[in-house]
Design an enzyme around this catalytic site. Structure first.
Site, short mmCIF file in Angstrom:
data_model
loop_
_atom_site.label_atom_id
_atom_site.label_comp_id
_atom_site.label_asym_id
_atom_site.label_seq_id
_atom_site.Cartn_x
_atom_site.Cartn_y
_atom_site.Cartn_z
N ALA A 251 0.90 -1.26 0.06
CA ALA A 251 0.05 -0.05 -0.08
C ALA A 251 1.12 1.27 -0.08
CB ALA A 251 -0.73 -0.05 1.30
N HIS A 252 0.12 2.37 0.02
CA HIS A 252 0.93 3.66 -0.09
C HIS A 252 1.74 3.90 1.16
CE1 HIS A 252 -3.13 5.85 1.42
NE2 HIS A 252 -2.76 5.25 2.18
#
Lengths: 344, 344, 344
Positions: A251-252
């Site tokens: 994920a980010h």
């Protein structure tokens, strides 16, 4: 042994030279000039092949192998058939890898050039010796280093930067990212798309612009259909030498240190940091904003909701130190054997 | 009932003929010549449709259906509305499937020919009756059988072999593989890329050449965005008639027997063998080098670290016999209800 | 702060105007005309940037930030550096999102027009202002609204309907689906392929035609390499405003209500219904034919085998009310610490 349709033909290498290449010692009186044609698994090898032994589960295969030569550890010399030449190495799998690479060099580019059916924007830059296959798309502003392979139907987005000697798999998709040297992306890998960022609300979830990038350092490998979202503001960073398997979600803002091994179907939530040479086994899930220490190991299917210290092995949902988890599992199994539950 | 934009128009079939096609008996005095236009779900069907009942959860839907005809098991005849013709079958879902196939034959090719926008290498061979859609790439040396559909932007790598009557989904990617007859690969499936093979070391992880192939036998189906790595030396083998759902990971050297059902998001680690007609429910994870027996069943989300005997059902993490797991869960639930933990 | 290669350059906005745009109050004596150039994370921001604070884990970053302005909640005013202008908001992340959108408007189309290297069938219809990138394929009968972006190598199947202002990611694949307005599909997403429907039998598994569609309502976002199968007869329905992360599996006939948040690697089995604004955390698995109530929350890695009431939070495998699960985990941890198991 390898199917030449897919792996090319290998040139024979004399046994003594092969031993030098792989850092092994020729342990039995054997003809140092005996030619070896290729590597092959214990069960399939013939007299012209080198095989290897590195897992006790396959001891029967070792005892029965017809391989002309076998790489193994000192302690297993007595287990190999009498006819086989033996190459003794401290790390037999590592030695085997060197042999396999000697017969089958890893090289992305086979025929440099840009296919007439590729779509390379006039505003993109390609280094010398690149190969761009049919259907590949390289958008404006992209900067690609030397000797890269961009395989069929891959998509390199605007202004993406790729280093030298990279191999971008078929149908892979890149945007908003900076890729180092010798990076391998397998088919279907998606790098750089929006992270999952929403300001939640009863009136709907407001999409938050994702303003970072993905930085992929040198010597990283990313598996088929894995996805790495770009940062929301900070960058998402994949450290040097990380190896990421198939169907992994990153994920980010995640930061992986150097040399992490991330096995298939792992999911790492936003902003979590993973230390150098950590190992995340298959289907592990990490919550967001955590710190996983260097060389930590997470057992398969663990669910991690808190920081993990460096060097520790954790397992379970929620993850706990592995010894404690094993005790717990044993105690739970006793509960299951009691037979007092309604499920019995 | 099916949207004709996507599923074409079906030709009416007389009730008696439909009963013969699906191996059901017409159970109520009904006009054998009554035309049936199509199949439809119980809730949506009208007098011109055939529907089916095979799950007690939907008994209310059966009682209320407006379907002109319903396939069901003998024991539920009394539950259907008086107006509906009844087709009684031992396996209603199987009978329904035959009906649906009669109205909507499964056929990959709609308009044979190679799109002017496809990229078929001069050194590839296509059997008669194939359809290759725009953007599809077929590399040199690929050999494709008769009546295959290669959908838009799919990639068939060098020397890949595909049998007859296959359907290769949009954006699917194939390399280093031999595919049988009547194989269906859904969009985004990746077959044949490198397995996750590294000789680990503190100085970095050395990539090990992956020298095997993927063998996909006849009548296999592989779901969207699933990945099947090629063998490291041995082959990865998907047995005849296996059905693999979406987002499944199959690692190098895995061997699936015939007819396995592998539900979505399952992960199977390297060199594990799965026996014929085993069922792996959703999100199951299997460690490497295991043997799962024939017709074994693994409950959803199981984590399997040891061999599973043929015919057994296992569940849990780590997976244990399902009765034992149920007892354990019941005992654990009692612990949860006690209220003595700090979480309460 | 955002890399202009990937995110364009932002125009400065005066502090007072920015406060109005994001619904915050300027809390400290500050020059209302002070220009703000962009948003940036607390750790990276400079005097020209607006940053935000919304997670106590990052309190040190707040205290040390060099940001010229910070959005935060009333209670944290005292924690920000003296030099920073403060914008106080009830929901700082929401306010930040509005600011980020002001500097970086979310807009799929950058240069309207159809690339000469795209493959748009003569029988497809495109609304005004669309942008179709190289290698994208739009099949016959497809109907695409206004101002849509179809990115490189995406595939829009026959008769697919897409609304206005949609963004279809690179290498995404659509078939058998009706897509609303303002829908974002990330790279590699697969929508509309066959569900996993087989009539099992010892003689092989008979494929059941999948005769429904996927209906994706307005304002939905679907992550990279996620897959949504079309219905088997009923439709698969993704409600208005649902946000679906990467590598998510949604099986045939699933119905999601409005505004659901489906985090990465979740799997939802066939015919399950999920109520409005439910939240499924990462790697959750849902069995088939369930009803998950409105605003229910499922903790990460839960395995759900029974209905979940509206508004409740469940966790565990099998999932139980979260308080009960926490007590159970605490009790199990005590078992693990006892040290009587064979694993110790």
């Amino acid at each position: 042994m390898a199917d030449p349709r897919f792996h090319g033909s290998s040139e024979p290498i004399a046994l003594a030279r092969l031993a030098r290449i792989i850092g092994a010692s020729l342990a039995r009186a054997a003809d140092p000039e005996q030619p070896v044609d290729d590597v092959a698994p214990l069960d399939d090898a013939g007299p012209e092949h080198l095989s290897f032994f590195d897992n006790r589960k396959y001891l029967d295969s070792l005892r029965r192998t017809r391989a002309g030569a076998v790489v193994l550890a000192e302690g297993f010399r007595d287990q190999a058939p009498a006819g086989a030449a033996l190459l003794v190495a401290d790390r037999p799998y590592h030695a085997y890898a060197l042999a396999a690479r000697a017969f089958h060099p890893i090289q992305a580019v086979s025929r440099p050039g840009v296919s007439a059916d590729a779509h390379v924007d006039a505003g993109a830059r390609l280094g010398e010796g690149c190969q761009v296959d049919p259907g590949a798309v390289v958008a404006a502003g992209a900067v690609i280093g030397r000797r890269c392979r961009i395989r069929a139907n891959a998509v390199i987005g605007e202004n993406v930067v790729i280093g030298d000697d990279c191999d971008i798999g078929a149908t892979a998709s890149l945007s908003h990212c900076i890729i180092g040297d010798r990076v391998i992306l397998h088919p279907g890998a998606c790098i750089g798309q929006d992270g999952f960022g929403f300001a939640q609300g009863a009136e709907g979830h407001l999409k938050v612009p994702q303003l970072g990038r993905v930085i992929v350092e040198d010597d990283v490998e990313v598996g088929a259909n894995s996805s790495i979202d770009r940062g929301s503001g900070p960058d998402t960073i994949i450290g040097r030498g990380c190896k990421i398997d198939n169907l992994v979600q990153i994920a980010h803002n995640v930061r992986l240190g150097a040399g992490c091994l991330i096995v298939a179907q792992v999911g790492i939530s936003g902003s979590t940091q993973v230390g150098d040479y950590a190992v995340l086994a298959g289907q592990v899930g990490l919550a967001g904003h955590l710190k996983i220490g260097k060389q930590a190991v997470l057992a398969a299917k663990s669910g991690v909701h808190a920081d993990v210290p460096a060097g520790e092995t954790y397992g379970g949902i929620p993850a706990i130190p592995i010894r404690q988890w094993r005790r717990m599992v044993a105690a739970m199994a006793r509960l299951g054997r009691d037979g007092r539950g309604e499920g019995g």
